[in-house]
Design an enzyme around this catalytic site. Structure first.
Site, PDB file in Angstrom:
ATOM      1  N   LYS A 117      -4.129  -9.619   4.408  1.00 54.18           N
ATOM      2  CA  LYS A 117      -3.870  -8.435   5.232  1.00 54.18           C
ATOM      3  C   LYS A 117      -3.379  -8.957   6.457  1.00 54.18           C
ATOM      4  O   LYS A 117      -3.928  -8.765   7.540  1.00 54.18           O
ATOM      5  CB  LYS A 117      -4.779  -7.089   5.429  1.00 54.18           C
ATOM      6  CG  LYS A 117      -4.301  -5.729   5.624  1.00 54.18           C
ATOM      7  CD  LYS A 117      -5.451  -4.746   5.389  1.00 54.18           C
ATOM      8  CE  LYS A 117      -4.983  -3.481   5.862  1.00 54.18           C
ATOM      9  NZ  LYS A 117      -3.848  -2.923   4.836  1.00 54.18           N
ATOM     10  N   ARG A 165     -12.641  -8.392   2.541  1.00 50.29           N
ATOM     11  CA  ARG A 165     -11.007  -8.745   2.659  1.00 50.29           C
ATOM     12  C   ARG A 165     -10.905  -9.283   3.966  1.00 50.29           C
ATOM     13  O   ARG A 165      -9.934 -10.070   3.974  1.00 50.29           O
ATOM     14  CB  ARG A 165     -10.284  -7.378   2.417  1.00 50.29           C
ATOM     15  CG  ARG A 165      -8.922  -7.662   2.196  1.00 50.29           C
ATOM     16  CD  ARG A 165      -8.198  -6.334   1.693  1.00 50.29           C
ATOM     17  NE  ARG A 165      -8.126  -5.344   2.475  1.00 50.29           N
ATOM     18  CZ  ARG A 165      -7.914  -4.088   2.372  1.00 50.29           C
ATOM     19  NH1 ARG A 165      -7.610  -3.722   1.177  1.00 50.29           N
ATOM     20  NH2 ARG A 165      -7.771  -3.095   3.108  1.00 50.29           N
ATOM     21  N   GLU A 185       4.778  -3.900  -4.825  1.00 55.02           N
ATOM     22  CA  GLU A 185       4.013  -2.765  -4.223  1.00 55.02           C
ATOM     23  C   GLU A 185       5.114  -2.107  -3.224  1.00 55.02           C
ATOM     24  O   GLU A 185       6.083  -2.559  -3.117  1.00 55.02           O
ATOM     25  CB  GLU A 185       2.757  -3.346  -3.407  1.00 55.02           C
ATOM     26  CG  GLU A 185       2.951  -4.086  -2.394  1.00 55.02           C
ATOM     27  CD  GLU A 185       1.692  -4.257  -1.743  1.00 55.02           C
ATOM     28  OE1 GLU A 185       0.744  -3.345  -1.419  1.00 55.02           O
ATOM     29  OE2 GLU A 185       1.327  -5.514  -1.342  1.00 55.02           O
TER      30      GLU A 185
HETATM   31  C1  PLP Z   1      -3.735  -2.023   3.696  1.00 52.17           C
HETATM   32  C2  PLP Z   1      -2.657  -2.315   2.432  1.00 52.17           C
HETATM   33  C3  PLP Z   1      -2.725  -1.595   1.114  1.00 52.17           C
HETATM   34  C4  PLP Z   1      -3.744  -0.430   1.001  1.00 52.17           C
HETATM   35  O1  PLP Z   1      -5.053  -0.837   1.016  1.00 52.17           O
HETATM   36  P1  PLP Z   1      -6.350   0.013   1.054  1.00 52.17           P
HETATM   37  O2  PLP Z   1      -7.420  -0.988   1.254  1.00 52.17           O
HETATM   38  O3  PLP Z   1      -6.147   1.038  -0.134  1.00 52.17           O
HETATM   39  O4  PLP Z   1      -6.229   0.741   2.369  1.00 52.17           O
HETATM   40  C5  PLP Z   1      -1.704  -1.868   0.288  1.00 52.17           C
HETATM   41  N1  PLP Z   1      -0.744  -2.930   0.512  1.00 52.17           N
HETATM   42  C6  PLP Z   1      -0.604  -3.422   1.732  1.00 52.17           C
HETATM   43  C7  PLP Z   1       0.287  -4.466   1.902  1.00 52.17           C
HETATM   44  C8  PLP Z   1      -1.596  -3.159   2.654  1.00 52.17           C
HETATM   45  O5  PLP Z   1      -1.463  -3.950   3.904  1.00 52.17           O
END
Ligand code: PLP
Length: 343
Positions: free
Chosen positions: A187, A84, A223
């Site tokens: 991210k 990722r 989300e």
């Molecule tokens: C990191 C993140 C998540 C959660 O991801 P995980 O891999 O489950 O920790 C969800 N939404 C956003 C916007 C994120 O940055």
């Protein structure tokens, strides 16, 4: 490495930053990654024209290491975090961190800070934060030629002090977090900057978080700030399909667990109105695993969707327990998700 116990009150740790002994750094210069460097400084020396400061060339990851009953320290699906972070790098034109550098830095950061790894049963864990930034100077809008990858660790308590309890969320109608073809699926810090007003306003109003809608039609659930959303009904786990949400590794894992427990799984758009048909709802991510959602208020329409603030739903509880016991090593890992760290 120091073996002196860190003397922390493990059971009362906040979910915040605590200084540890060392962090790991690695520079990308002249087209290649250099050697891993060990540092005991909490600061970095950064050029004032670094692209991360001006043009948002920045990406991060978040993962946790847990001590098991057997004393072994486990990481969860770190290959997915490495992959990722590469996707994030590609998304904002940064150098991609190789597996060798990523795994090497994460392992070293844990190995040099073993005295900060919380013991089994404390509810705490070692949070690992890999960070990639454009460190090279540019004044024109261009990607940097130099990058810095940093991994630091910090012991953290449970995300919610009150434990596994339902939270209230509000539907955000004032701001968007990410555009349909923007950076929502990687991210990067910019998405967080764009969400800060929403999260601040939600907290001011007494909500745990804001629930974002799709930016284009304002019709579907996207989300929940830094966590993915899911709803439960008719033995089915339903989670949004959208180009502007971050693919949560926790969500992907809950999907696999739900399937293995005989549930159906649907990844598709979720209209706001469908919230009234769910028997349970939750937000999921590394920080909290699952935050059960007890109530969602849509201030714009005056509607509320209520799942119960008293106790978390049965399915959410089952999924939460199952994932947590795999992560902590209480239960066999039949999915191949666990990596035991050499200490
Ligand atoms: C990191 C993140 C998540 C959660 O991801 P995980 O891999 O489950 O920790 C969800 N939404 C956003 C916007 C994120 O940055």
């Amino acid at each position: 490495m120091s073996n002196i116990n860190s003397n922390l009150d493990w059971s009362n740790l906040p979910f915040g930053y605590i200084k540890t002994d060392y962090n790991i750094r690695c520079y990308y210069r002249n087209g290649k990654w250099g050697e891993l460097e060990v540092s005991s400084s909490e600061s970095i020396d950064l050029h004032i024209a670094a692209t991360s400061l001006h043009y948002g060339q920045e990406a991060f990851e978040g993962m946790k290491a847990f001590t098991g009953k057997d004393g072994k320290v486990r990481l969860f699906r770190w290959e997915d975090n490495a992959q990722r972070m590469r996707n994030s790098a590609i998304g904002v034109r940064m150098a991609e961190v190789t597996d060798e550098v990523f795994y090497g830095a994460v392992e070293k950061a844990i190995q040099l800070n073993t005295r900060f790894i919380p013991p089994y049963g404390s509810g705490a864990s070692l949070y690992i934060r890999p960070l990639l930034i454009g460190s090279g100077a540019q004044v024109g809008v261009k990607p940097a030629e130099e990058y810095l990858f940093v991994v630091f660790v910090t012991p953290v308590g449970p995300y919610f002090k009150e434990g596994f309890k339902p939270v209230k969320m509000m539907i955000e109608r004032e701001y968007d977090r990410a555009a349909p073809l923007g950076t929502g699926s990687i991210k990067v810090g910019g998405n967080y900057a764009a969400s800060l007003n929403s999260l601040y306003n939600a907290h001011q109003k007494g909500y745990a978080s804001a629930l974002f809608l799709d930016a284009k039609e304002k019709k579907y659930i996207d989300e929940a700030g830094p966590a993915n959303f899911f709803g439960i009904k008719n033995n089915t786990y339903i989670t949004p399909k959208s180009t502007s949400i971050l693919p949560s590794i926790t969500n992907m894992s809950l999907i696999k667990i739900a399937e293995s427990m005989g549930m159906k799984v649907e990844r598709r758009q979720i209209e706001i109105e469908e919230l009234s048909t769910f028997t349970e709802a939750g937000a999921c991510g590394t920080a909290a695993v699952i935050s059960p959602i007890g109530q969602i208020d849509d201030i714009g329409t005056g509607k509320s969707y209520i799942y119960g603030m008293e106790t978390p739903g049965e399915v959410s509880t089952m999924l939460y327990k199952k994932l947590q016991s795999i992560q902590q090593g209480d239960e066999a890992d039949n999915f191949g998700w666990i990596k035991v760290v050499d200490l």
